[in-house]
Write an enzyme that holds these catalytic residues in place. Sequence first.
Site, PDB file in Angstrom:
ATOM      1  N   ASP A  45     -34.710   0.444  -2.736  1.00  0.00           N
ATOM      2  CA  ASP A  45     -35.535   1.201  -3.533  1.00  0.00           C
ATOM      3  C   ASP A  45     -37.254   1.092  -3.615  1.00  0.00           C
ATOM      4  OD1 ASP A  45     -34.752  -0.880  -6.435  1.00  0.00           O
ATOM      5  OD2 ASP A  45     -36.456  -1.057  -4.807  1.00  0.00           O
ATOM      6  N   ARG A  73     -29.303   8.887  -5.629  1.00  0.00           N
ATOM      7  CA  ARG A  73     -29.797   7.499  -5.662  1.00  0.00           C
ATOM      8  C   ARG A  73     -31.342   7.443  -5.400  1.00  0.00           C
ATOM      9  NH1 ARG A  73     -26.455   3.458  -2.720  1.00  0.00           N
ATOM     10  NH2 ARG A  73     -28.042   2.027  -3.507  1.00  0.00           N
ATOM     11  N   GLY A  91     -31.476 -12.074  -9.369  1.00  0.00           N
ATOM     12  CA  GLY A  91     -30.975 -10.611  -9.516  1.00  0.00           C
ATOM     13  C   GLY A  91     -30.049 -10.401  -8.374  1.00  0.00           C
ATOM     14  N   HIS A  93     -31.578  -4.704   3.862  1.00  0.00           N
ATOM     15  CA  HIS A  93     -30.314  -3.434   4.222  1.00  0.00           C
ATOM     16  C   HIS A  93     -31.095  -2.087   4.255  1.00  0.00           C
ATOM     17  CE1 HIS A  93     -27.854  -6.255   1.544  1.00  0.00           C
ATOM     18  NE2 HIS A  93     -27.859  -6.754   2.741  1.00  0.00           N
ATOM     19  N   TYR A 107     -26.342   9.624  -1.795  1.00  0.00           N
ATOM     20  CA  TYR A 107     -27.813   8.902  -1.428  1.00  0.00           C
ATOM     21  C   TYR A 107     -28.834   9.801  -1.700  1.00  0.00           C
ATOM     22  CZ  TYR A 107     -25.495   4.967   0.714  1.00  0.00           C
ATOM     23  OH  TYR A 107     -24.892   3.820   1.109  1.00  0.00           O
TER      24      TYR A 107
HETATM   25  C1  BV8 Z   1     -22.799  -7.670   8.518  1.00  0.00           C
HETATM   26  C2  BV8 Z   1     -27.383  -0.668   1.448  1.00  0.00           C
HETATM   27  C3  BV8 Z   1     -21.936  -7.797  10.662  1.00  0.00           C
HETATM   28  C4  BV8 Z   1     -26.431   0.414   1.166  1.00  0.00           C
HETATM   29  C5  BV8 Z   1     -26.148  -2.820   1.015  1.00  0.00           C
HETATM   30  C6  BV8 Z   1     -18.451 -12.488   6.094  1.00  0.00           C
HETATM   31  C7  BV8 Z   1     -17.413 -12.660   4.692  1.00  0.00           C
HETATM   32  C8  BV8 Z   1     -17.087 -11.792   4.232  1.00  0.00           C
HETATM   33  C9  BV8 Z   1     -17.380 -10.260   4.209  1.00  0.00           C
HETATM   34  C10 BV8 Z   1     -18.416 -10.299   5.428  1.00  0.00           C
HETATM   35  C11 BV8 Z   1     -18.841 -11.260   6.064  1.00  0.00           C
HETATM   36  N1  BV8 Z   1     -19.860 -10.749   6.941  1.00  0.00           N
HETATM   37  C12 BV8 Z   1     -19.746  -9.481   6.725  1.00  0.00           C
HETATM   38  C13 BV8 Z   1     -19.032  -8.936   5.823  1.00  0.00           C
HETATM   39  C14 BV8 Z   1     -18.759  -7.526   5.180  1.00  0.00           C
HETATM   40  C15 BV8 Z   1     -19.855  -7.324   4.328  1.00  0.00           C
HETATM   41  C16 BV8 Z   1     -19.950  -8.024   3.105  1.00  0.00           C
HETATM   42  O1  BV8 Z   1     -20.407  -8.923   2.667  1.00  0.00           O
HETATM   43  N2  BV8 Z   1     -18.883  -7.348   2.154  1.00  0.00           N
HETATM   44  C17 BV8 Z   1     -18.648  -7.997   0.686  1.00  0.00           C
HETATM   45  C18 BV8 Z   1     -18.503  -6.890   0.127  1.00  0.00           C
HETATM   46  C19 BV8 Z   1     -17.931  -9.124   0.732  1.00  0.00           C
HETATM   47  N3  BV8 Z   1     -21.356  -7.389   5.105  1.00  0.00           N
HETATM   48  C20 BV8 Z   1     -21.585  -6.504   5.657  1.00  0.00           C
HETATM   49  O2  BV8 Z   1     -20.982  -5.465   6.165  1.00  0.00           O
HETATM   50  C21 BV8 Z   1     -23.252  -6.650   6.279  1.00  0.00           C
HETATM   51  N4  BV8 Z   1     -23.190  -6.657   7.759  1.00  0.00           N
HETATM   52  O3  BV8 Z   1     -22.468  -8.442   8.150  1.00  0.00           O
HETATM   53  O4  BV8 Z   1     -22.787  -6.979   9.607  1.00  0.00           O
HETATM   54  C22 BV8 Z   1     -20.358  -8.041  10.186  1.00  0.00           C
HETATM   55  C23 BV8 Z   1     -19.924  -6.713   9.934  1.00  0.00           C
HETATM   56  C24 BV8 Z   1     -18.452  -6.693   9.415  1.00  0.00           C
HETATM   57  C25 BV8 Z   1     -17.768  -7.950   9.451  1.00  0.00           C
HETATM   58  C26 BV8 Z   1     -18.520  -8.917   9.952  1.00  0.00           C
HETATM   59  C27 BV8 Z   1     -19.566  -9.240  10.303  1.00  0.00           C
HETATM   60  C28 BV8 Z   1     -24.132  -5.585   5.588  1.00  0.00           C
HETATM   61  C29 BV8 Z   1     -23.958  -5.444   4.053  1.00  0.00           C
HETATM   62  C30 BV8 Z   1     -25.050  -4.569   3.578  1.00  0.00           C
HETATM   63  C31 BV8 Z   1     -24.404  -3.574   2.791  1.00  0.00           C
HETATM   64  N5  BV8 Z   1     -25.560  -2.406   2.369  1.00  0.00           N
HETATM   65  N6  BV8 Z   1     -26.798  -1.995   0.543  1.00  0.00           N
HETATM   66  C32 BV8 Z   1     -26.475   0.928  -0.209  1.00  0.00           C
HETATM   67  O5  BV8 Z   1     -27.362   0.319  -0.986  1.00  0.00           O
HETATM   68  O6  BV8 Z   1     -25.770   2.041  -0.395  1.00  0.00           O
HETATM   69  S1  BV8 Z   1     -25.451  -4.005   0.037  1.00  0.00           S
HETATM   70  C33 BV8 Z   1     -25.624  -3.458  -1.561  1.00  0.00           C
HETATM   71  O7  BV8 Z   1     -24.837  -4.244  -2.444  1.00  0.00           O
HETATM   72  C34 BV8 Z   1     -27.053  -3.641  -2.180  1.00  0.00           C
HETATM   73  O8  BV8 Z   1     -27.662  -3.844  -0.953  1.00  0.00           O
HETATM   74  C35 BV8 Z   1     -27.081  -4.495  -3.260  1.00  0.00           C
HETATM   75  O9  BV8 Z   1     -28.123  -5.293  -3.083  1.00  0.00           O
HETATM   76  C36 BV8 Z   1     -25.858  -5.292  -2.861  1.00  0.00           C
HETATM   77  C37 BV8 Z   1     -25.150  -5.746  -4.132  1.00  0.00           C
HETATM   78  O10 BV8 Z   1     -25.413  -7.020  -4.204  1.00  0.00           O
HETATM   79  P1  BV8 Z   1     -26.508  -7.531  -5.416  1.00  0.00           P
HETATM   80  O11 BV8 Z   1     -28.006  -6.812  -4.983  1.00  0.00           O
HETATM   81  O12 BV8 Z   1     -26.489  -8.707  -5.696  1.00  0.00           O
HETATM   82  O13 BV8 Z   1     -26.374  -6.522  -6.629  1.00  0.00           O
HETATM   83  P2  BV8 Z   1     -24.927  -6.778  -7.830  1.00  0.00           P
HETATM   84  O14 BV8 Z   1     -25.009  -5.381  -8.332  1.00  0.00           O
HETATM   85  O15 BV8 Z   1     -23.857  -7.241  -6.985  1.00  0.00           O
HETATM   86  O16 BV8 Z   1     -25.621  -7.923  -8.640  1.00  0.00           O
HETATM   87  C38 BV8 Z   1     -26.756  -7.826  -9.501  1.00  0.00           C
HETATM   88  C39 BV8 Z   1     -26.975  -9.299 -10.151  1.00  0.00           C
HETATM   89  O17 BV8 Z   1     -28.000  -8.941 -10.809  1.00  0.00           O
HETATM   90  C40 BV8 Z   1     -25.844  -9.612 -11.034  1.00  0.00           C
HETATM   91  O18 BV8 Z   1     -25.630 -11.146 -10.841  1.00  0.00           O
HETATM   92  C41 BV8 Z   1     -26.341  -9.490 -12.406  1.00  0.00           C
HETATM   93  O19 BV8 Z   1     -26.046 -10.261 -13.248  1.00  0.00           O
HETATM   94  C42 BV8 Z   1     -28.007  -9.565 -12.136  1.00  0.00           C
HETATM   95  N7  BV8 Z   1     -28.745  -8.911 -13.002  1.00  0.00           N
HETATM   96  C43 BV8 Z   1     -28.382  -7.876 -13.927  1.00  0.00           C
HETATM   97  N8  BV8 Z   1     -29.530  -7.487 -14.719  1.00  0.00           N
HETATM   98  C44 BV8 Z   1     -30.597  -8.365 -14.240  1.00  0.00           C
HETATM   99  C45 BV8 Z   1     -30.025  -9.283 -13.450  1.00  0.00           C
HETATM  100  N9  BV8 Z   1     -30.981 -10.118 -12.880  1.00  0.00           N
HETATM  101  C46 BV8 Z   1     -32.016 -10.324 -13.211  1.00  0.00           C
HETATM  102  N10 BV8 Z   1     -32.372  -9.510 -14.103  1.00  0.00           N
HETATM  103  C47 BV8 Z   1     -31.758  -8.674 -14.769  1.00  0.00           C
HETATM  104  N11 BV8 Z   1     -32.309  -7.875 -15.849  1.00  0.00           N
END
Ligand code: BV8
Length: 256
Positions: A111, A73, A194, A126, A70
């Site tokens: 960020d 980052r 994004g 987040h 962290y």
């Molecule tokens: C919670 C901080 C209660 C840390 C982050 C229901 C169903 C299934 C799973 C769950 C559920 N409820 C909860 C869960 C579990 C979990 C979850 O969702 N897991 C996933 C993996 C399935 N969620 C949680 O734990 C959340 N808490 O709900 O509490 C609970 C808990 C447990 C069980 C039930 C209920 C907490 C989630 C928060 C996690 N923390 N960040 C850190 O940063 O280190 S998440 C982290 O991932 C970042 O915040 C980041 O934003 C995120 C990734 O997502 P994106 O932002 O979309 O980024 P990604 O890289 O994936 O995509 C980028 C996109 O940009 C792409 O589409 C790409 O094409 C596009 N792109 C690329 N270049 C460009 C562009 N777009 C535009 N312009 C460009 N130039």
Amino acid sequence: MGENDSIGAIARAVRDACRLVVLTGAGVSAESGTPTFRDAMTGLWASFNPEQLATPEAFDRDPELVTRWYDHRRLGCMACEPNPGHRALAELERRVVGSGRSFLLLTQNVDRLHQRAGSNAVVELHGTIMVWRCTKTGREVMPPPTPMSEYPTRTEAGGLLRPCVVWFGEMLPESALEAALSSLGECDVFLSVGTSALVQPAAGFVFEARRAGAVTCEINPQDTAITGWIDHAARGPSGRILPAIVEAAFGDGAAA
Ligand code: BV8
């Protein structure tokens, strides 16, 4: 629908919106070079799965490794600048709020580039990597733009410093989730920028917006998990698409 048609459709939607909600993810910061959630896994981090590092269990198991990741980052984000996409969203807020309508930016990013670009109405779903807190007292600090002095970093109270981000398995801040859900429940335009829409609960926000009868829009170079529920999708980088939308909506050649 060609790119210009999508930009025109989204421009008309945001120009006429009464209650506009924007959701952003790591992609909006990609053109700033911010070490995104997955990019940060390059080099030293190549052998770790991010979801294994961004959890309370990982911190408890190896506080040194997680603190190093962290801090790496955090310093990476500090070295980056907001890009034209961040600045376009700040201009969009000024235009919408300036004409007496409501605007809210929900970001999954940690960020703080939106705030550095001039956005005010920001909800950090987040948390942020720029603020850390003591695991024992909860006292918050904003570490200086230099590497931490030790890994992990002990506090005077005898705890450890951890980043004020929401880890997987942790609840989102109640105030942030409340603000997000109440704005989604009454929005008339929803713009997702994004995000791959894979992380819950933010991934479900498009359904809240549709339930409210909102027009849903997306800016992303590729389809995402929510594209099927999007009315207008502009395919391309937000650093180029967002300024084009703001220009088309409010510029001299404003969308008719
Ligand atoms: C919670 C901080 C209660 C840390 C982050 C229901 C169903 C299934 C799973 C769950 C559920 N409820 C909860 C869960 C579990 C979990 C979850 O969702 N897991 C996933 C993996 C399935 N969620 C949680 O734990 C959340 N808490 O709900 O509490 C609970 C808990 C447990 C069980 C039930 C209920 C907490 C989630 C928060 C996690 N923390 N960040 C850190 O940063 O280190 S998440 C982290 O991932 C970042 O915040 C980041 O934003 C995120 C990734 O997502 P994106 O932002 O979309 O980024 P990604 O890289 O994936 O995509 C980028 C996109 O940009 C792409 O589409 C790409 O094409 C596009 N792109 C690329 N270049 C460009 C562009 N777009 C535009 N312009 C460009 N130039």
